[in-house]
Enzyme design. Structure first.
Site, mmCIF file in Angstrom:
data_model
loop_
_atom_site.group_PDB
_atom_site.id
_atom_site.type_symbol
_atom_site.label_atom_id
_atom_site.label_comp_id
_atom_site.label_asym_id
_atom_site.label_seq_id
_atom_site.Cartn_x
_atom_site.Cartn_y
_atom_site.Cartn_z
ATOM 1 C CE LYS A 135 3.814 -1.080 14.600
ATOM 2 N NZ LYS A 135 2.939 -0.111 13.912
ATOM 3 C CG HIS B 100 5.784 -0.727 3.618
ATOM 4 N ND1 HIS B 100 4.969 -1.317 2.685
ATOM 5 C CD2 HIS B 100 5.154 -0.883 4.802
ATOM 6 C CE1 HIS B 100 3.896 -1.809 3.279
ATOM 7 N NE2 HIS B 100 3.986 -1.560 4.558
ATOM 8 C CD GLU C 250 3.566 2.986 12.187
ATOM 9 O OE1 GLU C 250 2.331 2.813 12.311
ATOM 10 O OE2 GLU C 250 4.360 2.089 11.919
ATOM 11 C CG HIS D 75 -0.331 0.265 2.509
ATOM 12 N ND1 HIS D 75 0.184 -0.729 3.312
ATOM 13 C CD2 HIS D 75 -0.120 1.426 3.173
ATOM 14 C CE1 HIS D 75 0.671 -0.193 4.413
ATOM 15 N NE2 HIS D 75 0.510 1.104 4.361
#
Length: 506
Positions: free
Chosen positions: A354, A254, A230, A192
């Site tokens: 994260k 990614h 993130e 994505h």
């Protein structure tokens, strides 16, 4: 220009052929958060072919009305505009259908074959596998057995979500399995990240403009930083994340894909295989790492309790579903080198994590300092020359240069040229809309080819082995900070420091 017209002019107006869009795992989290809203958006912008259908393949013993009510409820939460207009919702609901059955039951696929709608003599079908990877082979095998891989009466395309394997061997096995039932041209391995508008714009920026081409090489670029930060922890994803970690989850897929777009040569054409051939050349040129070198080029860490983005986050090991002695990394950084004529000696630094201070995804191209130092370029907060591609938030490009402070002194300051991709704050097509549209059109340029996936696993495999063999407990960082042991050592021989992801647009 009205918002709808402006949006349509950006996403493009090519309508796909009518197709049966079959979602396996249609009641799952990915479907409700991403796939159904994406299809509703596409319907709104008239990008789905007339009489297309959205067919849920469900193990639940639902009726069609139950399926329609479920879609209504999910769109109410994730894309309410689609249902608040009664006419719009009526048109969407007429496209909905379902087939019940167990994924391992051949009879379910026979019912699916009978349910495919024919339009203009074709039964085009897109099969989206929004299911755990352990089911991919089973579904592909049964689709083939039911004649649903045969393109005699329309196209058949199968979309596979990541993770595509968990290591090199499993990726190779999965490729061989899928290619046994479908042709490679029918297989769309989705990433994505490649559907993001700002990532796609990399190729346009690189190859539609000549001004930077003379600078896009080892003579002028000191290094490249590709970062995804993130603020959230793992949330409900412990079951997946415990077997993955930051390296597999983000860098192997990614970030290595983004690296290839930064480093690739111009393809002969925009044909999918021409583009993917150039990306493969980059992957093959990445310097191979031995297991004993990993400690010098890779860093990992795990978040401890803290506050990120204004939210209190427990330590990773205290998250539900995480082992008390887990050594899974929630932060990873790796220094790669691309050993070819253009990039020899230029480090590519990839980092992701994260529970970090800000939600930022960007590419930083840092240029070399001038050959003769007439001014103190490191005085105060003056930045080196940088070109930034912002992937999120506030997608756009930022060129940072050095200028003189107004006044009688020779003090310096950073000045910035900022080009946003936004549309008056109304947003852009989501990645899944772009990718769905491309699959329906048969455009494969934004999807990974089998050899790309395997080469990416081959690159990171020594890092995986080295970290798996470590006996010591993983180092930790406080959630909401970037205080990570070993990060600075990766910047050895690089101009300047890590870019500060907490400084918006700086």
């Amino acid at each position: 220009m009205a918002r709808d017209d402006k949006f349509a002019s950006i996403i493009g107006s090519e309508q796909a052929e009518p197709a049966n869009i079959v979602i396996f795992g249609a009641s799952g989290d990915l479907s409700k958060r991403k796939l159904l809203p994406a299809l509703a958006h596409m319907h709104r912008w008239n990008l789905l072919g007339p009489h297309s259908r959205i067919i849920g393949a469900l193990r639940n013993n639902w009726t069609k009305s139950h399926w329609i009510n479920y879609v209504h409820d999910q769109l109410l939460q994730y894309f309410p505009d689609a249902i608040l207009n009664p006419r719009s919702w009526q048109r969407i609901s007429h496209k909905l259908d379902l087939v019940n059955g167990d994924l391992a039951d051949p009879e379910m696929y026979q019912r699916l074959a009978e349910a495919l709608h024919e339009q203009g003599g074709k039964k085009n079908a897109l099969f989206y596998l929004a299911i755990p990877p352990s089911w991919y082979e089973c579904v592909a095998k049964n689709l083939k057995a039911a004649g649903l891989a045969d393109e005699a009466d329309g196209f058949r395309r199968i979309v596979v979500e990541k993770p595509f394997g968990m290591d090199l061997q499993s990726a190779q096995d999965l490729n061989q399995s899928l290619q046994h039932y479908f042709n490679e041209s029918q297989i769309y391995r989705i990433d994505h990240y490649l559907g993001k508008e700002s990532v796609q714009n990399l190729m346009v920026f690189r190859f539609a403009n000549s001004v930077l081409e003379p600078l896009w090489n080892r003579n002028f670029i000191d290094h490249v930083q590709i970062s995804v930060s993130e603020t959230l922890g793992i949330g409900y994803r412990a079951g997946y994340y415990e077997t993955s970690g930051a390296l597999k989850d983000m860098i192997q897929s990614h970030l290595l894909q983004v690296l290839t777009l930064v480093a690739m040569e111009a393809p002969l054409t925009l044909d999918a295989d021409d583009v993917r051939d150039e990306k493969m050349k980059v992957l093959r040129a990445i310097r191979r790492i031995s297991v004993d070198q990993v400690k010098n080029i890779a860093v990992r860490a795990q978040y401890d309790a803290g506050n990120a983005g204004g939210v209190d986050i427990p330590a990773y090991r205290d998250e539900a579903g995480v082992a008390a002695d887990s050594n899974t990394e929630t932060f990873a950084a790796v220094k790669f080198h691309v050993d070819n004529w253009r990039w020899q000696g230029v480090p590519f630094l990839l980092r992701t994590g994260k529970a970090l201070p800000d939600r930022v995804s960007e590419i930083c191209i840092r240029f070399k300092a001038p050959p003769q130092t007439l001014f103190d370029l490191h005085d105060g907060n003056v930045l080196n020359n940088e070109l930034i591609f912002r992937l999120q938030p506030d997608e756009g490009m930022l060129l940072s240069m050095t200028a003189k402070q107004p006044g009688l002194s020779t003090d310096l300051r950073a000045v910035q040229l900022d080009a946003s991709y936004g549309m008056d704050g109304s947003g852009m097509p989501e990645a899944y809309e772009t990718l769905f549209h491309d699959v329906l059109l048969g455009e494969a340029g934004l999807f990974s080819r089998a050899d790309e996936v395997e080469e990416s696993w081959r690159i990171v495999e020594p890092i995986m082995k080295a970290w798996a063999a470590e006996d010591a407990s993983i180092s930790t960082y406080t959630a909401g900070t970037m205080d990570i042991d070993g990060m600075q050592e990766l910047m050895h021989d690089c101009e300047g420091d890590w870019r500060n992801l907490s400084a918006k647009h700086a």
